[in-house]
Design an enzyme around this catalytic site. Sequence first.
Site, PDB file in Angstrom:
ATOM      1  N   ASP A  31       0.941  -1.146   0.013  1.00  0.00           N
ATOM      2  CA  ASP A  31       0.149   0.094  -0.056  1.00  0.00           C
ATOM      3  C   ASP A  31       0.883   1.202   0.003  1.00  0.00           C
ATOM      4  OD1 ASP A  31      -1.734   2.172   0.528  1.00  0.00           O
ATOM      5  OD2 ASP A  31      -2.701   1.224   2.273  1.00  0.00           O
ATOM      6  N   GLU A  83      29.621   6.531   6.173  1.00  0.00           N
ATOM      7  CA  GLU A  83      29.687   5.127   6.377  1.00  0.00           C
ATOM      8  C   GLU A  83      29.598   4.570   4.984  1.00  0.00           C
ATOM      9  OE1 GLU A  83      26.142   3.831   8.517  1.00  0.00           O
ATOM     10  OE2 GLU A  83      25.770   5.959   8.895  1.00  0.00           O
ATOM     11  N   CYS A 120      25.484   7.179  11.726  1.00  0.00           N
ATOM     12  CA  CYS A 120      24.865   8.495  11.243  1.00  0.00           C
ATOM     13  C   CYS A 120      25.491   9.603  11.973  1.00  0.00           C
ATOM     14  CB  CYS A 120      23.422   8.442  10.979  1.00  0.00           C
ATOM     15  SG  CYS A 120      22.902   7.117  10.102  1.00  0.00           S
ATOM     16  N   THR A 163      13.923   2.888   2.750  1.00  0.00           N
ATOM     17  CA  THR A 163      14.425   4.426   3.484  1.00  0.00           C
ATOM     18  C   THR A 163      15.776   4.836   2.814  1.00  0.00           C
ATOM     19  OG1 THR A 163      15.773   3.086   4.864  1.00  0.00           O
ATOM     20  CG2 THR A 163      13.578   3.555   5.656  1.00  0.00           C
ATOM     21  N   SER A 211      16.233  -1.642  16.008  1.00  0.00           N
ATOM     22  CA  SER A 211      17.104  -0.406  15.842  1.00  0.00           C
ATOM     23  C   SER A 211      16.328   0.876  16.203  1.00  0.00           C
ATOM     24  CB  SER A 211      17.433  -0.101  14.260  1.00  0.00           C
ATOM     25  OG  SER A 211      16.419   0.157  13.517  1.00  0.00           O
ATOM     26  N   HIS A 244      17.989  13.310  14.029  1.00  0.00           N
ATOM     27  CA  HIS A 244      18.397  12.511  12.931  1.00  0.00           C
ATOM     28  C   HIS A 244      17.059  11.495  12.440  1.00  0.00           C
ATOM     29  CE1 HIS A 244      20.099   9.053  10.786  1.00  0.00           C
ATOM     30  NE2 HIS A 244      19.565   8.106  11.532  1.00  0.00           N
ATOM     31  N   LYS A 253       7.761   9.338  16.380  1.00  0.00           N
ATOM     32  CA  LYS A 253       7.985   8.494  17.621  1.00  0.00           C
ATOM     33  C   LYS A 253       8.973   9.252  18.573  1.00  0.00           C
ATOM     34  CE  LYS A 253       8.034   4.097  15.536  1.00  0.00           C
ATOM     35  NZ  LYS A 253       6.815   3.588  15.512  1.00  0.00           N
ATOM     36  N   ASN A 329      16.863   8.782   3.575  1.00  0.00           N
ATOM     37  CA  ASN A 329      18.235   8.801   4.705  1.00  0.00           C
ATOM     38  C   ASN A 329      19.222   9.077   3.979  1.00  0.00           C
ATOM     39  OD1 ASN A 329      19.395   8.567   6.823  1.00  0.00           O
ATOM     40  ND2 ASN A 329      18.967   6.340   7.387  1.00  0.00           N
ATOM     41  N   SER A 367      23.706   4.284  14.688  1.00  0.00           N
ATOM     42  CA  SER A 367      23.560   2.848  15.237  1.00  0.00           C
ATOM     43  C   SER A 367      25.121   2.429  15.753  1.00  0.00           C
ATOM     44  CB  SER A 367      23.229   2.074  14.011  1.00  0.00           C
ATOM     45  OG  SER A 367      21.518   2.290  13.946  1.00  0.00           O
TER      46      SER A 367
HETATM   47  P1  HMG Z   1       8.779  -2.449   7.787  1.00  0.00           P
HETATM   48  O1  HMG Z   1       8.712  -3.745   8.866  1.00  0.00           O
HETATM   49  O2  HMG Z   1       8.583  -2.955   6.453  1.00  0.00           O
HETATM   50  O3  HMG Z   1       7.758  -1.709   8.006  1.00  0.00           O
HETATM   51  O4  HMG Z   1       9.901  -1.729   8.107  1.00  0.00           O
HETATM   52  P2  HMG Z   1       6.292  -1.541   9.230  1.00  0.00           P
HETATM   53  O5  HMG Z   1       5.332  -2.588   8.837  1.00  0.00           O
HETATM   54  O6  HMG Z   1       6.866  -1.608  10.609  1.00  0.00           O
HETATM   55  O7  HMG Z   1       5.514  -0.376   8.634  1.00  0.00           O
HETATM   56  C1  HMG Z   1       6.161   1.180   9.135  1.00  0.00           C
HETATM   57  C2  HMG Z   1       5.086   1.930   9.358  1.00  0.00           C
HETATM   58  O8  HMG Z   1       4.224   2.265   8.545  1.00  0.00           O
HETATM   59  C3  HMG Z   1       4.400   1.549  10.734  1.00  0.00           C
HETATM   60  O9  HMG Z   1       4.121   2.617  11.535  1.00  0.00           O
HETATM   61  C4  HMG Z   1       3.078   0.810  10.389  1.00  0.00           C
HETATM   62  O10 HMG Z   1       2.052   1.005  11.169  1.00  0.00           O
HETATM   63  C5  HMG Z   1       2.730   1.996   9.179  1.00  0.00           C
HETATM   64  P3  HMG Z   1       4.413   2.665  13.168  1.00  0.00           P
HETATM   65  O11 HMG Z   1       3.373   1.606  13.964  1.00  0.00           O
HETATM   66  O12 HMG Z   1       5.666   1.910  13.368  1.00  0.00           O
HETATM   67  O13 HMG Z   1       3.895   3.815  13.802  1.00  0.00           O
HETATM   68  N1  HMG Z   1       2.131   1.365   8.046  1.00  0.00           N
HETATM   69  C6  HMG Z   1       1.062   2.110   7.533  1.00  0.00           C
HETATM   70  N2  HMG Z   1       0.617   3.458   7.531  1.00  0.00           N
HETATM   71  C7  HMG Z   1      -0.545   3.633   6.927  1.00  0.00           C
HETATM   72  N3  HMG Z   1      -1.089   2.973   5.771  1.00  0.00           N
HETATM   73  C8  HMG Z   1      -0.646   1.748   5.483  1.00  0.00           C
HETATM   74  C9  HMG Z   1       0.490   1.331   6.288  1.00  0.00           C
HETATM   75  N4  HMG Z   1       1.097   0.133   6.578  1.00  0.00           N
HETATM   76  C10 HMG Z   1       2.225   0.392   7.388  1.00  0.00           C
HETATM   77  N5  HMG Z   1      -0.949   0.987   4.773  1.00  0.00           N
HETATM   78  C11 HMG Z   1      11.486  -0.586   9.368  1.00  0.00           C
HETATM   79  C12 HMG Z   1      10.191  -0.489   9.117  1.00  0.00           C
HETATM   80  C13 HMG Z   1      11.918   0.718  10.180  1.00  0.00           C
HETATM   81  C14 HMG Z   1      11.914  -1.804  10.378  1.00  0.00           C
HETATM   82  C15 HMG Z   1      12.419  -0.692   8.063  1.00  0.00           C
HETATM   83  O14 HMG Z   1      12.140   0.307   7.470  1.00  0.00           O
HETATM   84  C16 HMG Z   1      14.065  -0.628   8.472  1.00  0.00           C
HETATM   85  O15 HMG Z   1      14.537  -1.806   8.872  1.00  0.00           O
HETATM   86  N6  HMG Z   1      14.779   0.407   8.383  1.00  0.00           N
HETATM   87  C17 HMG Z   1      16.263   0.467   8.229  1.00  0.00           C
HETATM   88  C18 HMG Z   1      16.363   0.785   9.850  1.00  0.00           C
HETATM   89  C19 HMG Z   1      16.012   1.981  10.367  1.00  0.00           C
HETATM   90  O16 HMG Z   1      15.972   3.048   9.712  1.00  0.00           O
HETATM   91  N7  HMG Z   1      16.069   2.202  11.562  1.00  0.00           N
HETATM   92  C20 HMG Z   1      15.640   3.644  12.386  1.00  0.00           C
HETATM   93  C21 HMG Z   1      16.333   3.551  13.639  1.00  0.00           C
HETATM   94  S1  HMG Z   1      18.118   3.293  13.684  1.00  0.00           S
HETATM   95  C22 HMG Z   1      18.782   4.555  12.761  1.00  0.00           C
HETATM   96  O17 HMG Z   1      18.270   5.599  12.717  1.00  0.00           O
HETATM   97  C23 HMG Z   1      20.138   4.601  12.208  1.00  0.00           C
HETATM   98  C24 HMG Z   1      20.370   4.549  10.731  1.00  0.00           C
HETATM   99  O18 HMG Z   1      20.242   5.716  10.144  1.00  0.00           O
HETATM  100  C25 HMG Z   1      21.862   3.857  10.379  1.00  0.00           C
HETATM  101  C26 HMG Z   1      22.944   4.551  10.966  1.00  0.00           C
HETATM  102  O19 HMG Z   1      22.973   5.268  12.131  1.00  0.00           O
HETATM  103  O20 HMG Z   1      24.052   4.536  10.397  1.00  0.00           O
HETATM  104  C27 HMG Z   1      19.566   3.484  10.220  1.00  0.00           C
END
Ligand code: HMG
Length: 448
Positions: A31, A83, A120, A163, A211, A244, A253, A329, A367
């Site tokens: 979606d 990175e 990051c 992302t 994460s 970030h 959040k 990102n 991270s």
């Molecule tokens: P996912 O499992 O595919 O997504 O990946 P989801 O199912 O958790 O859905 C995401 C959100 O969309 C949720 O919202 C759903 O409810 C919503 P939440 O409940 O969390 O508020 N959603 C919808 N909303 C409206 N209509 C819909 C619908 N469907 C779902 N139809 C995940 C999510 C973050 C796990 C993935 O994107 C990921 O692995 N990302 C990479 C890691 C990341 O970014 N982590 C963030 C924190 S770590 C960080 O910031 C460091 C980083 O930048 C690296 C560094 O430091 O170098 C990553």
Amino acid sequence: MTAVGIDAIEIRTGKLQLDLPNTFAPKKGEDPEKYTKGLGLEVSSFPDVYEDIVTMGANAAKRLMDRKGLDPDDVGRIDVATESAFDHSKPVSTYIAGCLEQVYDGDFRHANKGERKFACVAGTQAIDDAYNWIRAGRNRGRSALVIATDTALYERGDPGEATQGGGAVAMLVSEDPSIVELSTEQGYGSMDETDFLKPNQQFPSVDGKRSVQVYLSRMREALEDYEAVAGPVSVDAVTYAPFHTPFPGMVRKAGLFAYRHITRNSPVEDELAAAIGRRQPRETDYDSRDAYEEAISEYMDDLKEADQYREWYAETIEPTLGLSRVVGNWYTGSVHLARASALRDAADRGLDEEFVGRQLLIGSYGSGAQAEIHSETVRDGWKAEIEALNIDDQLASRYDLSFEEYEQVHDVHDYDKSVDVEEFTTPEAEFVFTGWGRMNERTYDYVE
Ligand code: HMG
């Protein structure tokens, strides 16, 4: 004490874009609102075939130096935060300095160059290093060039693929800065974590859900540590809180948690109690940790809907997400895009001198994991600097990839693959990647 902070900013986006709801989501069978509403993302930026972390960083740095009328002699330090490095020994800053030396008279022979790594948060750490270098009196009147540059790619099929992004932010750190002064006070939240890492691999191993929790925990600790030195943060004192932004939903959040924290024991908590029907739960009032956590979760659900919170979020956090929504990102550059988005919002709202002296609360995160909180005070040259950005033109002229083209571009930037893909845009007045030299170094030219 002379103010030290950010004197100039330049942003360079990758020249390609992937439309997430319209091109990516349908191919994933998902979606589109998962992207636009859930993650909060519309478009990702990607580098073209002739772009990479060096060209994006050098092109941002060149525009900054041209605009500020700087010569290489004015720069005593070049630090690159990334990175996405392709060399374990020679820092990316040497490649970028080499590019710049192709177009300027003089050289960076007496500048200290390095590369900062901590996921990051490294971009902010490089700014901190520059601040300390100037404060220590070692800069000889010169400024530091800090460049945060990344091609944030995930393995195809990884949930993080949604992302992705690619671009660079160049910042000049100087005495008597035009844009913001950095606070001496900083707070840290740092722990050995395995939430996201790249053990000798280009694409990260990611525990995505975890994460998110690690981000929130380390940010909370950093905020507490910051308050221990700077005093409590109050809702009214902070005009914008750029965090970030791996994706805007993450900051949604974090914003809620931060608001709960900074309103606790403040008059705002009493005002909120009138709207929500109760004050924040205190752990001592509960028999078990589980019962306390359940009460917190219910309180947060109500807080999210409270008018006071929604207004604060709309004014303080939402404006920091503008660029992230349309580029994805950028890892080390991400929090610096959030700051730029906030300042652009202030300019769009017609603020001018009344914005000088206002405070930004900066939340950086990397991270592995570490968060840093510090504050910044807006300086009187902020508006001219922000209005000089040309990021809107860059965004508008990106080439819009089909899904099949996106797959090719992902392969082009996979260091383990060698694919022959035609460039999608034509380089003009910029540094470009030209190939590999005799020692397998990457080579670059300036195209007029
Ligand atoms: P996912 O499992 O595919 O997504 O990946 P989801 O199912 O958790 O859905 C995401 C959100 O969309 C949720 O919202 C759903 O409810 C919503 P939440 O409940 O969390 O508020 N959603 C919808 N909303 C409206 N209509 C819909 C619908 N469907 C779902 N139809 C995940 C999510 C973050 C796990 C993935 O994107 C990921 O692995 N990302 C990479 C890691 C990341 O970014 N982590 C963030 C924190 S770590 C960080 O910031 C460091 C980083 O930048 C690296 C560094 O430091 O170098 C990553």
